[in-house]
Design an enzyme around this catalytic site. Structure first.
Site, PDB file in Angstrom:
ATOM      1  N   ALA A  79      -5.985  13.498  26.900  1.00  0.00           N
ATOM      2  CA  ALA A  79      -6.039  12.385  27.868  1.00  0.00           C
ATOM      3  C   ALA A  79      -4.772  12.434  28.730  1.00  0.00           C
ATOM      4  O   ALA A  79      -4.426  13.499  29.226  1.00  0.00           O
ATOM      5  CB  ALA A  79      -6.233  11.059  27.144  1.00  0.00           C
ATOM      6  N   SER A  80      -4.031  11.348  28.832  1.00  0.00           N
ATOM      7  CA  SER A  80      -2.917  11.316  29.791  1.00  0.00           C
ATOM      8  C   SER A  80      -1.723  12.175  29.396  1.00  0.00           C
ATOM      9  O   SER A  80      -0.821  12.383  30.215  1.00  0.00           O
ATOM     10  CB  SER A  80      -2.462   9.879  30.010  1.00  0.00           C
ATOM     11  OG  SER A  80      -3.439   9.217  30.768  1.00  0.00           O
ATOM     12  N   ILE A  81      -1.715  12.680  28.162  1.00  0.00           N
ATOM     13  CA  ILE A  81      -0.644  13.622  27.799  1.00  0.00           C
ATOM     14  C   ILE A  81      -0.815  14.912  28.627  1.00  0.00           C
ATOM     15  O   ILE A  81       0.126  15.681  28.804  1.00  0.00           O
ATOM     16  CB  ILE A  81      -0.636  13.861  26.268  1.00  0.00           C
ATOM     17  CG1 ILE A  81      -0.202  12.565  25.567  1.00  0.00           C
ATOM     18  CG2 ILE A  81       0.280  15.010  25.874  1.00  0.00           C
ATOM     19  CD1 ILE A  81      -0.215  12.616  24.050  1.00  0.00           C
TER      20      ILE A  81
END
Ligand SMILES: [Zn+2]
Length: 838
Positions: A79-81
């Site tokens: 995801a946002s990583i």
């Protein structure tokens, strides 16, 4: 000197680490095992110091449909990583001179409509470009799937305006990182996948890292699929029609690969040290202030600790790098439970993980408060909330409550209660709990505590029940006009002061405005005054609740008045303790309800609450609706039309305690005079006692018999009536038995409605009528206020002679997940909350 200092520092921090070491691994192990065993964790966690793995654990499955176990090789959607990977790719191009991060984005994406946005703005979430997800969802044609170039076209076509001038604010933006991915592809003339493979995956030797989207059919065996859990059932919740995009998310990696990646950020394997410094520096906004975000990283503490979460359909992740002590935490999980992520972050940061306990109530018939038929299910409670309802299997070592086949219902909400004033003395609130009430609504009939006072009362003496309050009109009048100058209209200046006071109370969480217009403190207020105050309540999106101006001779006008208030002030209005207390009008309840229904059809949200008794409890003064307290004809009128002196009992009478417990007719007998004169005497004696003892309160109270079941039954049954007690401690038996009297006498014995309907009127309908959220229904996400009751034996036992007798059939009561009442006894727990208007 510098040398020695830093040497010392290293020793100190190593000491810090080794003493923490066993501790952190143990704590992670305990927390994750506990959460996994209770179905609240499915994922992989890695903890390292100086790049060395000290703790690694994977628990659960890669895919709930195949049940293949997770391993250290499993690749999760970051995801946002993912954003930190994209940022490094951009910086690689910057180092090679292929772009400059201060370039205008239009240099590479000329068709983009947004002006003055630089690559740096995209990297730091300061571009002001709106997020794409809802834009796409609102404008997509059926079956359309989004990808990066389509997202650019979406912005070209819709031209959504920039939310703020670029560089002036920080606002997390997924769009920004897709634009960065587009720039990488256009400059490198390679796909993002190829670029990442050549420049990151191969150089670092990563084995389980890749970019993936819904178009990709080449899925490795280690690939993890996201899921969600609803009421104990897991369902696939994975990439969908938005997920043709890449860059803001959709990078996949294993915990081990992420550690390699994180360690590379201490070296120059990917980019130069001078470039890395830029990546981990907080963004500077136009006004010179800093925001703690670099390029794809949150800055927990400058030069010391950085982190990023990743949350997308069915995934919850976290990476933390403590560069000061060279510690790394990598947490990747599927499912939508956030407890494990919060727990590992707490442990990493040196505080204890808070893991709420669960328990399961089984062997019950659930009446959930929404008026659907009872069903056989189980209910799981987690902390102060209900976490699941359905066919639930107990977790390992989970506490189980056997409901013995009885009814579990939401805790009852009493929308009109007077017991708060006694709760400092009796915080166990047995009066409420013995009839299944878990929330009381205070501040009724125009009299209330101020919010600050109530907060202090709560802090000083926690209660077993929840309390919410309205703000009283008479209280506002007393504060502004003085206690002894209320028999008049307010001046315009006074009205302004009252409005300001009310607005302040509403902003502090009061549910709205309450009036008691039949009482002298409120009676002399003009309709204008009430409407002006009601408008303040309407402005704050709150409500109006009223003991209306007359419940007998002038009832019709009083009903017109509350309808007018709803119409003119434009807010929901509720009639408190709906009744017809004029003998001549007995039996006209249905006609009154028709009038209320017609107002509803005109768009006025008018509702009522009602208590199940044919006698009220008030001051004898209400028997003189014209306030002619010395008039013999007024007294005779009361006897003929307003109450039954043979069935009405003096509950309190300080001037002559021997009258307490006697009917008015009996008192007349004792006094050897007629009833009309006795009534005048009682008013006069109480009045002169009050003059002599101005501090005395509650000098006289009467239980006046003046209603009939031919009105009470239709009133209780109306679809927009909820149940209330109007109860206090002592006095009228309703204080201990109103709700159980409805369940026993009216529902089981007289069968005026179904048990499900009655419970709805005590729970969700009541919550709706006073504006309380997340209470009054048994469903996941609601607060765990609950009552276990036996419908065969439930009944009130309180009566005029023994008003505090406890009800039968209320087996157990929980407030905010804590059992507060069992076997007719308080558990001496006080989990009640002061409920504020949300
Ligand atoms: Zn009242």
């Amino acid at each position: 000197m510098r040398h020695i200092l830093s040497y010392l520092f290293v020793i100190l921090s190593i000491t810090f680490c080794s003493s923490q070491l066993a501790n952190i691994s143990d704590q992670l192990d305990t927390a994750l095992t506990k959460l996994y065993n209770t179905g609240r964790f499915n994922g992989a966690v890695l903890y390292a110091e100086h790049g060395k793995i000290l703790f690694q654990k994977s628990l659960g499955v890669t895919d709930i449909t195949s049940n293949r176990p997770l391993t250290w090789e499993s690749s999760f959607n970051l995801a946002s990583i993912s954003k930190q990977f994209v940022a490094i790719c951009v910086m690689m191009l910057d180092e090679k001179g292929k772009l400059n991060i201060d370039d205008n984005v239009k240099k590479y994406i000329p068709e983009l409509p947004n002006e003055n946005v630089s690559i740096r703005h995209l990297l730091t979430h300061t571009s002001g470009i709106p997020d794409y997800e809802s834009l796409f969802i609102q404008n997509r044609s059926p079956l359309d799937t989004l990808d990066n170039e389509k997202m650019v076209k979406l912005f070209v076509n819709l031209k959504p305006s920039t939310e703020f001038e670029p560089g002036t604010k920080w606002n997390y933006s997924n769009t920004a990182y897709i634009l960065l991915a587009v720039i990488i592809e256009r400059i490198s003339k390679q796909t993002l996948t190829y670029f990442v493979n050549e420049n990151i995956v191969k150089p670092l030797g990563l084995k389980h890292t890749y970019v993936h989207n819904v178009y990709n059919s080449n899925i490795p065996a280690t690939h993890v699929r996201g899921f969600s859990e609803n009421d104990g059932k897991r369902v696939i919740n994975d990439l969908f029609y938005i997920d043709g995009v890449m860059g803001d998310g959709n990078f996949y990696a294993s915990t081990g690969d992420l550690l390699n990646w994180e360690q590379a950020l201490n070296t120059e394997k990917l980019i130069k040290k001078s470039t890395l410094i830029k990546v981990f520096s907080p963004v500077k906004l136009k006004d010179g202030t800093k925001y703690p975000y670099g390029f794809g990283w949150f800055i927990d503490k400058e030069n010391e600790q950085y982190s990023h979460t990743g949350s997308w359909v069915g995934f919850k992740n976290l990476i933390i790098r403590d560069v000061k002590n060279q510690r790394t935490l990598i947490f990747l999980s599927s499912g939508d439970n956030e407890l494990a992520r919060n727990a590992v972050r707490s442990i990493f940061n040196g505080s204890a993980a808070s893991i709420p306990v669960t328990f399961l109530i089984t062997n019950i018939r659930l009446i959930d408060g929404t008026n659907i038929p009872a069903g056989n299910v189980s209910v799981r409670i987690e902390g102060d909330k209900i976490s699941a309802v359905g066919d639930l299997k107990p977790y390992k070592d989970e506490i189980i409550e056997d409901g013995q086949g009885k009814i579990l219902a939401p805790g009852f909400i009493d929308t009109h209660s007077h017991i708060e004033s006694s709760l400092n003395r009796m915080p166990e609130a047995i009066a409420a709990l013995n009839q299944g009430i878990t929330t009381i609504v205070s501040g009724q009939d125009g009299g209330s505590y101020l919010m600050d006072t109530l907060k202090m009362r709560f802090e000083k003496t926690p209660r077993a029940v929840n309390v919410a309050t309205y703000t009283g009109h008479a209280t506002l009048r007393e504060m502004v006009m003085g206690n002894h100058d209320l028999n008049r209209m307010s001046t315009p200046e006074e009205l302004v002061k009252m409005k300001n006071l009310l607005a302040e109370e509403l902003s502090k969480g009061s549910l709205g405005l309450s009036t008691g217009l039949e009482y002298e403190e409120g009676f002399y207020a003009s309709r204008y005054e009430v409407i002006e105050l009601a408008k303040v309540a309407a402005n704050a999106k709150t409500r109006y609740i009223s003991h209306i101006r007359s419940e007998d001779v002038n009832m019709s006008e009083a009903i017109d008045e509350i309808i007018d208030i709803g119409r003119i002030a434009k807010l929901p209005v509720q009639i408190s303790h709906l009744k017809i207390a004029l003998k001549d009008e007995w039996g006209t309840g249905p006609a009154l309800l028709a009038k209320l229904q017609s107002a509803r059809m005109d768009g006025i949200d008018i509702t009522a609450d009602c208590y199940p008794y044919d006698f009220w409890n008030s001051t004898i003064r209400v028997l003189f609706p014209k306030k002619n307290f010395t008039s013999l004809s007024g007294s005779n009128y009361a006897i003929d039309h307003l109450f039954d002196p043979f069935g009405s009992v003096m509950v309190r009478f300080t001037p002559e305690p021997s009258y307490i417990g006697k009917t008015i007719a009996e008192i007349a007998n004792m006094r050897k005079e007629n009833i009309a004169n006795t009534l005048l005497y009682l008013v006069a004696a109480a009045e002169s006692y009050e003059k002599d003892y101005p501090e005395a309160s509650g000098i006289e109270t009467i239980m006046g018999k003046s209603m009939t079941d031919s009105d009470i039954v239709p009133f209780l049954s109306w679809a927009h009536t909820n149940i209330c007690s109007d109860g206090a401690i002592g006095g009228h038996p309703r204080g201990f038995g109103a709700f159980t009297r409805v369940l026993g006498y009216y529902v089981r014995d007289k069968k005026i409605m179904s048990l499900e309907n009655a419970i709805q009127k005590m729970t969700s309908l009541a919550a709706e009528h006073v504006g309380l959220k997340k209470r009054g229904v048994i469903a996941s996400g609601y607060y765990a206020d609950m009552v276990l009751l036996d419908p065969k034996i439930v009944k009130d036992n309180s009566d005029i002679k023994n008003p505090s007798a406890l009800s039968d059939g209320i087996l157990a009561v929980w407030v905010n997940g804590v059992k507060v009442y069992k076997d007719k006894t308080s558990t001496k727990k006080y989990p009640g909350k002061l409920l504020l208007k949300e």
